[in-house]
Enzyme design. Structure first.
Site, PDB file in Angstrom:
ATOM      1  CD  GLU A   1      -3.269  -0.735   2.167  1.00  0.00           C
ATOM      2  OE1 GLU A   1      -3.114   0.110   2.926  1.00  0.00           O
ATOM      3  OE2 GLU A   1      -4.355  -1.615   1.997  1.00  0.00           O
TER       4      GLU A   1
ATOM      5  CD  GLU B   1      -3.773  -5.893   3.994  1.00  0.00           C
ATOM      6  OE1 GLU B   1      -4.961  -5.125   4.460  1.00  0.00           O
ATOM      7  OE2 GLU B   1      -2.828  -5.486   4.109  1.00  0.00           O
TER       8      GLU B   1
HETATM    9  C1  NOJ Z   1      -4.246  -2.247   4.961  1.00  0.00           C
HETATM   10  C2  NOJ Z   1      -2.850  -2.080   5.507  1.00  0.00           C
HETATM   11  O1  NOJ Z   1      -1.791  -3.040   4.856  1.00  0.00           O
HETATM   12  C3  NOJ Z   1      -2.813  -2.715   7.050  1.00  0.00           C
HETATM   13  O2  NOJ Z   1      -1.588  -2.581   7.564  1.00  0.00           O
HETATM   14  C4  NOJ Z   1      -4.183  -2.288   7.827  1.00  0.00           C
HETATM   15  O3  NOJ Z   1      -4.013  -2.425   9.127  1.00  0.00           O
HETATM   16  C5  NOJ Z   1      -5.336  -2.575   7.121  1.00  0.00           C
HETATM   17  N1  NOJ Z   1      -5.244  -2.417   5.861  1.00  0.00           N
HETATM   18  C6  NOJ Z   1      -6.665  -2.566   7.973  1.00  0.00           C
HETATM   19  O4  NOJ Z   1      -6.851  -1.094   7.746  1.00  0.00           O
END
Ligand code: NOJ
Length: 466
Positions: free
Chosen positions: A158, A367
């Site tokens: 991200e 994710e």
């Molecule tokens: C994206 C991120 O990669 C992660 O670090 C984060 O905790 C989650 N989303 C949930 O928001």
């Protein structure tokens, strides 16, 4: 048809789950320093995965998982700006990887999930060109150490969240609001991605390398031309500067044109564009939580208010990018989580179809998940039917996209266990396995863990389809 080797898994990130922040020769990351200095809830102990990784991997195996997505902590591996390697840190990830392989779990490794060593932040972090060389050297050490055992690598997790939150919104370290630096950090991260892919090819690594993106498929409030123009700008802002750049080797030219009107882009060199063009990734890792619903810009200064904490979160989000677009958060037809994230599984279906049509590379959903406030300490096993419903709807969307021709090769639930959610602390629980943070980090699998076991073991046929 779903691939018989489809990677069903869960995901974590080093700083969010490991703890052991000052153990095994690890040096501080920018998160340690920022959170300690500002006296904020931190991940010093996180979920204690540093000590409990064997138990966690055993639970993955017993839960039918085929893969585990985790990140390597740079501050455990390289401990100073001379590039000194820390053998204890290197060994820790050998242990994790070996434990995975022993249990039939495919390690899916991210090189950077935000825990930049503070000694590099002190030199200007991602906003300065020198970081690219430091990152490439770190990646080389990881490739050399783990290359024989790891098939799936991701360069970055991200970039958009890391850069925008740190350099523009200012709610993550380094905690500033500086658009010029935001552009520089974005560019250097994408350049480091390309240079690392280049090294991966030169070293003739087996396996594949990709990038993980916080994917926000763009939808418009209507079909007007104004909305379509706003949608294009929003797509550049949210998605294209990462996916076009990493997968096609092209930074969106209309976006560069717009930025060039106001900011100094002379730091971008011809050789950089060439490196980006010549070194593209093998797969797209897409993290999906929600779509972005877009309307035309109506006026006023930029506002970037998202992911707010706890009780203040609901109904508080607002995104206006001056002259570009606005994001709609109060769609009456939608439901939202406690943290103001829209629940919109159809967005995942459309997002996958669009990404696959546009880029034609394999996709992993790296994710997807939902957070709740849950009373883990006082419950034997949390009965998280809401999470089960959410996951079923999203996996159903993926299976529909696969049926319609998209090449999706894996799916990772965020998160393996409850963990530290950055500025939202520990109360934002995402895990399939509950963690009792007050009682020796005891693991308590939730109803969703047992449900997901059936999904993994049936290769998706346990999903209720619609
Ligand atoms: C994206 C991120 O990669 C992660 O670090 C984060 O905790 C989650 N989303 C949930 O928001």
């Amino acid at each position: 048809m779903i691939n018989k080797n489809f990677l069903w898994g869960t995901a974590t990130a080093s700083y969010q789950c490991e703890g052991g922040w000052n153990e095994g020769g690890r040096v501080p990351s920018l998160w340690d320093v920022y959170l300690h200095e500002n006296n904020l809830e931190n991940g010093n102990d996180a979920s204690d995965h540093y000590h409990k990784y064997k138990e966690d991997i055993r639970l993955m195996k017993e839960g039918g998982h085929k893969a585990y997505r985790f990140s390597i902590a740079w501050p455990r591996i390289i401990i100073n700006d001379k590039g000194e390697v820390n053998p204890e840190g290197v060994q820790f990830y050998h242990n994790i990887i070996d434990e995975c392989l022993k249990n039939g779990i495919e390690p899916f490794v991210t090189l950077f999930h935000w825990d930049l060593p503070q000694y590099l932040e002190d030199k200007g972090g991602w906003a300065e060109r020198e970081i690219c060389d430091a990152y490439v050297e770190y990646a080389k050490v990881c490739f050399k150490e783990y290359g024989d055992k790891v098939t799936y690598w991701s360069t970055f997790n991200e970039p958009r969240y890391y850069v925008f939150s740190g350099y523009k919104i200012g709610n993550y370290p380094p905690g500033i609001d500086d658009t010029q630096k935001t552009i520089q950090a974005s560019f250097y991260m994408m350049l480091a991605n390309a240079l690392t892919v280049g090294v991966f090819r030169e070293m003739k690594m087996k396996g594949q390398i990709g990038i993980v993106h916080s994917y926000a498929p763009i939808f418009g409030v209507d079909d007007s031309l104004e909305t379509k123009i706003a949608m294009r700008k929003a797509d550049n802002y949210f998605n294209n500067w990462i996916l076009d750049t990493a997968i096609k080797g092209e930074i969106p030219i209309d976006m560069l044109g717009m930025l060039n009107e106001k900011y100094d882009l002379s730091f971008m060199k011809e050789a950089d564009f060439e490196a980006i063009k010549n070194n593209t990734v093998d797969f797209a890792g897409l993290n999906y939580y929600a779509r972005a619903l877009i309307k035309p810009y109506t006026g006023g200064e930029s506002i970037l208010r998202i992911n707010n904490k706890g009780s203040e979160a609901k109904g508080s989000s607002k995104v206006v990018v001056k002259g570009w677009f606005e994001q709609v958060f109060d769609n009456p037809d939608s439901t939202y989580t406690e943290w103001d994230t829209e629940i919109y599984p159809q967005g995942l279906y459309h997002g996958i179809i669009r990404a696959y049509e546009k880029y034609k590379v394999p996709i992993f959903i790296t994710e997807n998940g939902v957070a709740f406030y849950e009373d883990v300490p006082n419950e034997k096993s949390v009965d998280d039917q809401g999470r089960i419903h959410f996951l079923n709807e999203h996996i159903n969307a993926i299976l529909n996209a696969i049926d319609d021709g998209a090449e999706v090769l894996g799916y990772f639930i965020w998160s393996t266990m409850d963990l530290y959610s950055w500025k939202n602390g520990h109360e934002k629980r995402y895990g399939l396995v509950g963690v009792d943070f007050e009682n020796n980090f005891e693991r308590k699998p939730k109803a969703s863990y047992y449900w997901y076991k059936k999904v993994c073991e049936s290769n998706g046929t346990a999903i209720e389809r619609s």
